[in-house]
Scaffold this motif. Structure first.
Motif, short mmCIF file in Angstrom:
data_model
loop_
_atom_site.label_atom_id
_atom_site.label_comp_id
_atom_site.label_asym_id
_atom_site.label_seq_id
_atom_site.Cartn_x
_atom_site.Cartn_y
_atom_site.Cartn_z
N SER A 88 0.72 -0.98 0.09
CA SER A 88 -0.16 -0.04 -0.03
C SER A 88 0.88 1.27 -0.14
CB SER A 88 -1.00 0.00 1.26
OG SER A 88 -0.39 0.23 2.22
N TYR A 148 -3.36 4.73 -1.41
CA TYR A 148 -3.47 3.80 -2.51
C TYR A 148 -3.17 2.45 -2.00
CZ TYR A 148 -3.93 2.96 -7.47
OH TYR A 148 -4.63 2.63 -8.85
N TRP A 161 0.54 -2.16 -5.44
CA TRP A 161 1.09 -2.06 -6.89
C TRP A 161 2.24 -2.77 -7.40
CZ3 TRP A 161 -2.15 0.12 -10.25
CH2 TRP A 161 -1.89 0.39 -11.48
#
Length: 44
Positions: free
Chosen positions: A19, A33, A36
């Motif tokens: 995160s 967010y 990724w």
């Protein structure tokens, strides 16, 4: 290294995180967010 607006910038590719925390700097606010697969940083 990449070139942008006539200047050379060094970028380091890193693994992604689970995160990302939002932040507030220079009048710009970002949200938290989720994970990724990759990320990068600008190196001085």
């Amino acid at each position: 290294m990449i070139s942008y607006a006539g200047r050379t910038v060094k970028v380091e590719i890193r693994p992604g995180l689970e995160s990302y925390n939002g932040s507030s700097r220079n009048g710009v606010n970002s949200e938290n967010y989720s994970g990724w697969s990759g990320s990068f940083v600008f190196v001085r």
